[in-house]
Design a protein around this motif. Structure first.
Motif, PDB file in Angstrom:
ATOM      1  N   GLU A   3      15.765 -74.247  -3.254  1.00  0.00           N
ATOM      2  CA  GLU A   3      15.756 -75.552  -3.910  1.00  0.00           C
ATOM      3  C   GLU A   3      15.756 -75.429  -5.412  1.00  0.00           C
ATOM      4  OE1 GLU A   3      13.677 -78.465  -1.997  1.00  0.00           O
ATOM      5  OE2 GLU A   3      13.742 -79.908  -3.609  1.00  0.00           O
ATOM      6  N   ILE A   4      15.002 -74.447  -5.942  1.00  0.00           N
ATOM      7  CA  ILE A   4      14.925 -74.359  -7.398  1.00  0.00           C
ATOM      8  C   ILE A   4      16.222 -73.874  -8.010  1.00  0.00           C
ATOM      9  CG2 ILE A   4      12.457 -73.986  -7.394  1.00  0.00           C
ATOM     10  CD1 ILE A   4      12.957 -71.051  -7.904  1.00  0.00           C
ATOM     11  N   VAL A   5      17.097 -73.243  -7.178  1.00  0.00           N
ATOM     12  CA  VAL A   5      18.353 -72.747  -7.712  1.00  0.00           C
ATOM     13  C   VAL A   5      19.244 -73.898  -8.169  1.00  0.00           C
ATOM     14  CG1 VAL A   5      20.481 -71.538  -7.089  1.00  0.00           C
ATOM     15  CG2 VAL A   5      18.268 -70.614  -6.417  1.00  0.00           C
ATOM     16  N   HIS A 152      -2.835 -74.381  -3.484  1.00  0.00           N
ATOM     17  CA  HIS A 152      -2.352 -74.187  -2.119  1.00  0.00           C
ATOM     18  C   HIS A 152      -3.063 -73.021  -1.446  1.00  0.00           C
ATOM     19  CE1 HIS A 152       0.612 -73.035   1.039  1.00  0.00           C
ATOM     20  NE2 HIS A 152       0.768 -74.350   1.122  1.00  0.00           N
ATOM     21  N   SER A 153      -3.370 -71.992  -2.224  1.00  0.00           N
ATOM     22  CA  SER A 153      -4.156 -70.863  -1.727  1.00  0.00           C
ATOM     23  C   SER A 153      -4.708 -70.093  -2.916  1.00  0.00           C
ATOM     24  CB  SER A 153      -3.318 -69.930  -0.837  1.00  0.00           C
ATOM     25  OG  SER A 153      -2.301 -69.306  -1.576  1.00  0.00           O
ATOM     26  N   VAL A 196       6.040 -74.218  -3.865  1.00  0.00           N
ATOM     27  CA  VAL A 196       4.795 -73.450  -3.903  1.00  0.00           C
ATOM     28  C   VAL A 196       5.072 -72.171  -4.687  1.00  0.00           C
ATOM     29  CG1 VAL A 196       3.028 -72.251  -2.577  1.00  0.00           C
ATOM     30  CG2 VAL A 196       4.003 -74.380  -1.695  1.00  0.00           C
ATOM     31  N   TRP A 197       4.443 -72.072  -5.842  1.00  0.00           N
ATOM     32  CA  TRP A 197       4.594 -70.897  -6.689  1.00  0.00           C
ATOM     33  C   TRP A 197       3.271 -70.150  -6.758  1.00  0.00           C
ATOM     34  CZ3 TRP A 197       7.863 -71.938 -11.717  1.00  0.00           C
ATOM     35  CH2 TRP A 197       9.151 -72.339 -11.334  1.00  0.00           C
ATOM     36  N   ASP A 216       8.376 -70.436  -3.194  1.00  0.00           N
ATOM     37  CA  ASP A 216       8.710 -70.912  -1.857  1.00  0.00           C
ATOM     38  C   ASP A 216       8.813 -72.430  -1.906  1.00  0.00           C
ATOM     39  OD1 ASP A 216       9.320 -70.898   0.800  1.00  0.00           O
ATOM     40  OD2 ASP A 216       7.417 -70.045   1.480  1.00  0.00           O
ATOM     41  N   GLU A 217       9.362 -73.015  -0.869  1.00  0.00           N
ATOM     42  CA  GLU A 217       9.408 -74.469  -0.754  1.00  0.00           C
ATOM     43  C   GLU A 217       8.113 -74.962  -0.142  1.00  0.00           C
ATOM     44  OE1 GLU A 217      12.836 -75.781   1.317  1.00  0.00           O
ATOM     45  OE2 GLU A 217      14.246 -74.673   0.065  1.00  0.00           O
TER      46      GLU A 217
END
Length: 218
Positions: A3-5, A152-153, A196-197, A216-217
């Protein structure tokens, strides 16, 4: 990563570095990207009175955050290992880092990406940039707003701190061909992006550098 691309933005923070915005206290924590990060001793130490070093209070994670209890334990472990770590400053700085990395990727700024990313993420960005340039395509996009950024973590693996942040952002994207003709997208229609980075740092490192080590997405 896919998606970020295809997304892009223009941000005012390109000249900054990731270590300047992640995980350190500043004099102006209310600013999204603090301007100064030189460490200053507290008044007691400047006066010559030794004070015990205490880990900063942890900003409580929201019940809606992913796996909040486990994440709070991870954040507390990181703060114990690195007393200078501050969660609120980290989250606010992560927003600036999100902007900077996207800006560098969309503008094909390889030097900045090299400084902000670990080897694997950098290699992925370079492959995407090479493919884009080979096709002659360009991006003309805007980050309209970051709607949310939450933990997220979080974990401390040995001496390696890793914190993943879920970004929810509205991004307007446009892709043009080598002649400037519109291929896809519109600047009038923002699309919600969920990414999610994960940022990492060795807590024993002399320099306070955090790097982007996974995308990640959401």
């Amino acid at each position: 990563m896919t998606e970020i691309v295809i997304l892009a933005m223009i941000a005012a923070f390109l000249g900054l570095r990731l270590y300047s915005v992640l995980g350190r206290r500043s004099e102006h924590e209310e600013e999204i990207v603090p301007r100064g990060y030189e460490r200053t001793d507290p008044p007691q130490e400047r006066a010559g009175t030794e004070q015990p070093r205490i880990a900063p209070a942890i900003v409580g994670l929201r019940p809606t955050d992913n796996n909040a209890s486990a994440n709070e334990r991870g954040v507390r472990a990181i703060a114990t290992a690195d007393p200078q770590f501050d969660l609120l400053a980290f989250v606010e700085g992560a927003k600036g880092a999100y902007r900077m990395v996207l800006e560098a990727f969309w503008e094909a700024d390889r030097e900045t990406l090299r400084e902000l990313c670990d080897d694997d993420v950098y290699a992925s960005f370079m492959a995407a940039l090479d493919a884009r340039e080979a096709s002659g395509e360009t991006l003309d996009n805007r980050l309209i707003r970051i709607e949310d950024a939450n933990i997220h973590s979080a974990e401390l693996d040995g001496r390696l701190a890793r914190i993943a942040v879920l970004f929810v952002a509205d991004i307007a994207s446009v892709t043009r061909d080598k002649d400037g003709a519109l291929l896809a997208g519109s600047l009038d229609d923002a699309i919600e992006s969920r990414d999610v980075w994960t940022f990492s740092r060795n807590v024993d490192a002399a320099e306070p550098n955090w790097v982007l080590d996974e995308t990640d997405e959401g």
